[in-house]
Enzyme design. Sequence first.
Site: not given
Length: 556
Positions: A244, A370, A481
């Site tokens: 991330s 995501e 995510h």
Amino acid sequence: MLLTIGVLLAVSTTATLGIPLAGSPTVRLDNAIVTGLGAGSVSKFLGIPFAQPPKGDRRFRLPVAVPPYEGTLSATKYGPACPQQTPSADSGSPTVDVAGSPLSPDQIDGALKISRLQATDALESDEDCLSINVIKPAANISTQVLLPVLVWIYGGAFEFGDTVSYDDTGVRLVKRSLELGQPLIYVSMNYRVSAWGFLPGAEVKKAGLGNLGLHDQREALLWVQKYIGAFGGDKTKVTLWGQSAGAISVSLHMLTNGGITNGLFRGGFMQSGAPIPIGDISDGQKYYDALVADTGCSKTIDTLECLRGVSSDALQAAVDKSPNVLSYQSLSLAWVPRADGVFLADNPLKLVQEGKVADIPFVTGNVDDEGTAFAFSSLNVTNDAQFREYIKTNFLPKAPDSELAPLWSAYPDVPRAGSPFGTGLLWDIGQYKRIAAFQGDSVFQAPRRFFLQQRSGKQKTWSYLSKRSKYFPLALVGSSHGSDLKIDLLDDNIVRFTSTLNPNNGTGVVWPQYTPASPQLLTFPTTIFGSPSITLDNYRADGLKLLAQLGLKYPN
């Protein structure tokens, strides 16, 4: 006058003092004996300060390396995290009305927790936070050569994050490297986040003090070059790894200094992160001005200097009023790396296009969904007109309507086309699936594909796609995510890449390089027992191409 580390320890909360146990591992750094912890087959050295405390007059300044170590240092406990922005669903945004939604507020809150978007409860934090940790094979594990080094950079939307939460990750990877016969050393560092690390504005640009969190990371990499040999590490074999915001950070280290690494690292492994479209640091002026106003610094001549004198509590309160990743504007972040002319010379997509990229092998990949974990804060966007306004206002305010028109076709108001992808009419909640698809592609998928298309064939690259956890533990967010990190999906590949600069693990499906002629992905199927396969990176071609083009022209 610079203080010696012995004096710093007496007044610092970063260095933690403890009573070493007999037989505890030790290393010598400069003129100091550093004592760590033994934990079976691994040794830990925790909370070692690598930069002077960035508080008081050093707040909002570049990191300064600590002076040579002296005396004794107990490295038996993680240092405090840097100050964290408190995620809040209504901070800096309209109140989200979920009335009539199939989800209750408690269910939404649970989904966010499952997606690991909320900061750790009761996490110890302090502005004196710049410490580094080393986890290595225990002293009784002999090797004839120095070991490769894996440097972890945590995520957290550039708003929160810490190293202690990943202690099990470091231990697990070092142990796994021993099992694979390719031992490595794991390093993690704290870096400043939110306003403390990514303050924007013209005042910041003029002072040359942008992207302080990235400078903190760079200072930690310099520490690795200077000291990792004392732990048995090879400073010429450093791999950067992140997820991330941590993965985005890795990519930005590949772009700074014209792509010249100065030997700080030789490979990059990025999970859900690539160079993102970001504009000039002055574009964030409204966030600087709000912080100045909320801390009572508006009427001062030097507002940046005034912010240095504000109490920690007052600054924390002002930061917590600002938008965050759980706010209505979601991934249109307030505190984010921006082009400052120092660390980042321009929009990262332009730097990639110009070839100003470190010439190193790298891996960058995504999970399938995501954006799902970030779309809950906009559940009050319920129709096509509101969707268009939401995207235009928050993500592409500089783009003319004529250039946005193709975007509405690429991301239509059709639940089957939304994210979680492949779930048909399920989770048809207002514009949730549409916003999730847009955010996931604009922030994560499109930058990754653009990065690979620009660099494959010029350097060794690999990519992956994970559809794991599509229906568990919360089908609403799909392969969300961070899900690839939670299930330790790539441990063996990370170990192999750190050791050999090739992510293939020697068994199972061969992971081919990503090339212009054959942009192949190692794709993990939805079922946990399914073997990965090789697929082409050609999904949502029109949408991802358009998003990359808009990001080049109109970075936010």
